[in-house]
Design an enzyme around this catalytic site. Sequence first.
Site, short mmCIF file in Angstrom:
data_model
loop_
_atom_site.label_atom_id
_atom_site.label_comp_id
_atom_site.label_asym_id
_atom_site.label_seq_id
_atom_site.Cartn_x
_atom_site.Cartn_y
_atom_site.Cartn_z
N LYS A 38 0.84 -1.21 0.00
CA LYS A 38 0.00 0.00 0.00
C LYS A 38 0.87 1.25 0.00
CE LYS A 38 -2.71 0.90 3.74
NZ LYS A 38 -2.45 2.26 4.26
N SER A 39 1.87 1.28 0.86
CA SER A 39 2.72 2.49 0.95
C SER A 39 3.43 2.74 -0.37
CB SER A 39 3.77 2.30 2.04
OG SER A 39 3.16 2.23 3.29
N GLY A 111 -5.04 8.09 5.23
CA GLY A 111 -4.14 9.05 5.88
C GLY A 111 -2.94 9.35 5.00
N SER A 185 7.15 8.82 12.17
CA SER A 185 6.03 8.64 11.26
C SER A 185 6.48 8.84 9.82
CB SER A 185 4.90 9.62 11.59
OG SER A 185 4.05 9.79 10.48
N GLN A 187 4.57 9.04 7.34
CA GLN A 187 3.68 10.00 6.66
C GLN A 187 4.16 11.42 6.90
OE1 GLN A 187 -0.30 9.00 7.92
NE2 GLN A 187 -0.35 7.16 6.65
N ASP A 335 1.69 -1.32 11.82
CA ASP A 335 0.40 -1.77 11.29
C ASP A 335 0.09 -3.23 11.66
OD1 ASP A 335 -0.04 0.70 10.21
OD2 ASP A 335 0.66 0.19 8.21
N ARG A 366 -6.96 1.59 17.52
CA ARG A 366 -6.70 0.15 17.37
C ARG A 366 -6.42 -0.56 18.68
NH1 ARG A 366 -3.45 0.24 11.56
NH2 ARG A 366 -5.37 0.24 10.34
N ARG A 408 -7.58 -3.38 9.07
CA ARG A 408 -6.68 -4.33 9.74
C ARG A 408 -7.36 -5.01 10.93
NH1 ARG A 408 -2.49 -3.55 6.51
NH2 ARG A 408 -1.91 -1.41 6.04
C1 S3P Z 1 2.27 4.71 6.12
C2 S3P Z 1 2.86 4.98 7.33
C3 S3P Z 1 2.35 4.51 8.61
C4 S3P Z 1 1.33 3.39 8.44
C5 S3P Z 1 0.36 3.64 7.34
C6 S3P Z 1 1.07 3.87 6.01
C7 S3P Z 1 2.87 5.28 4.89
O1 S3P Z 1 1.74 5.59 9.28
O2 S3P Z 1 0.63 3.19 9.66
O3 S3P Z 1 -0.51 2.53 7.19
O4 S3P Z 1 2.52 4.84 3.78
O5 S3P Z 1 3.71 6.18 5.01
P1 S3P Z 1 2.64 6.61 10.16
O6 S3P Z 1 3.74 6.99 9.31
O7 S3P Z 1 1.76 7.75 10.49
O8 S3P Z 1 3.03 5.82 11.37
#
Ligand code: S3P
Length: 457
Positions: A38-39, A111, A185, A187, A335, A366, A408
């Site tokens: 996914k990422s 997110g 993080s 993200q 995750d 979660r 999840r």
């Molecule tokens: C992700 C980073 C993670 C993860 C999310 C996908 C990403 O979140 O939990 O499912 O693709 O960068 P955080 O970076 O906020 O921990």
Amino acid sequence: MSTPIVALKITEHQHDLTIQRPASGLSLQGRLKVPGDKSISHRALMLGAIASGETCIQGLLLGEDPRSTASCLRAMGVEISELNSEKVVVKGIGLGNLKEPENILDAGNSGTTIRLMLGLLASHRDRYFTFTGDGSLRDRPMSRVIKPLQQMGAQIWGRKNNTLAPLTVKGQKLSPIHYYSPIASAQVKSSILLAGLMADGKTTVTEPSLSRDHSERMLQAFGASVEIEPETHSATVVGTATLQGQKVIVPGDISSAAFWIVAACIVPGSELFIENVGINPTRTGILEVLEMMGADITLENERVTTGEPVADLRVRYSQLKACTIAGDIIPRLIDEIPILTVAAIYAVGTTIIRDAAELRVKESDRLAVIATQLNRMGARITEFPDGLEITGGTPLIGTEVDSHNDHRIAMSLAIAALNASGTTTIHRAEAAAISYPDFTATLQSVCGQTREYANSF
Ligand code: S3P
């Protein structure tokens, strides 16, 4: 005719997944492939959009989250071919050229879409972009990216004093920063690095511990100048960058493989072979923890595709023992904590999870949701503000549980149900489609093979 082990029951208002273990027992056998990471899928679409030339993506995840990313990019003038897992072509429009959309952009449940795009768009001068999302996303904290982006000069407005979606960003000329993030993080890190692509000079993010590094790897593959300092958990991008479209092969998602890895670990007699799983070291915390718990997992055919390490995994049942999961490993399995909680129920002893308060602001809370739902099935789990204590060895009894619209959680509950007596009904199980549209079909297939296998004796 034997009773189906897994029956998908769809009611009028919501989707229920009903799982009943057969009286003759159950063991999981077979080979399977998991959907694309996914990422990496989000990043391939986004970098493809802002690169020059075409990007060809093989193995894109067809889940709802990357679909949200693709539809936002299309609304900003990017041509993306029909999404399929064979080949998706993104016609890059070059850095800084995303168009002001005519309407609000919908990030759905994702997110990653909203946080990374806020960074990407903050530098698109004189254009307005407004994002919304579903109920869960509109409740998730956005100040973690808004604050550093504002330090770079971004203009962002939103609900609750500019902290919640819907959010509007108006592009500005940005300045580079060195940001010391209070949380690990990916993200946050990725959002700032994407903003840094168009800020003149070096933009650096330092994290308290290392989060997944797919952005850094893919930015490098697309030709950006990226510097990594592993000792300080720092990543730097040098702006103004130019990106060139690439061929991206997306490996299978270890976060999706995690469900089958744990299933094979806890269902006696199981052996699963999971092909083509991404084993980037910033994501393999789950393998290390399960090995610590005594799992029987072997990595075969290790290789590298588009800068990402990949392997096939063979997982066999073995009796697990409890362990403590805390500290720097948490971002490397963030995750996987719901499914590791399921594993801990079948381990001998008491498993402790700490330093995981971030789980409270994921697609659902979660920690609360997994503890409550598994306890309804007879588990013994207590919550800490930042973790869980799981007393292993309590048999689960099927009952009605709810995913709280969290993909999840839905899949973790389905795996827990494989070892539960009686019938488990998971409400709102369709949430799995966010990251794993074929989850139920794969569950059917690994259980179905078991039936044939069991009948042949
Ligand atoms: C992700 C980073 C993670 C993860 C999310 C996908 C990403 O979140 O939990 O499912 O693709 O960068 P955080 O970076 O906020 O921990």
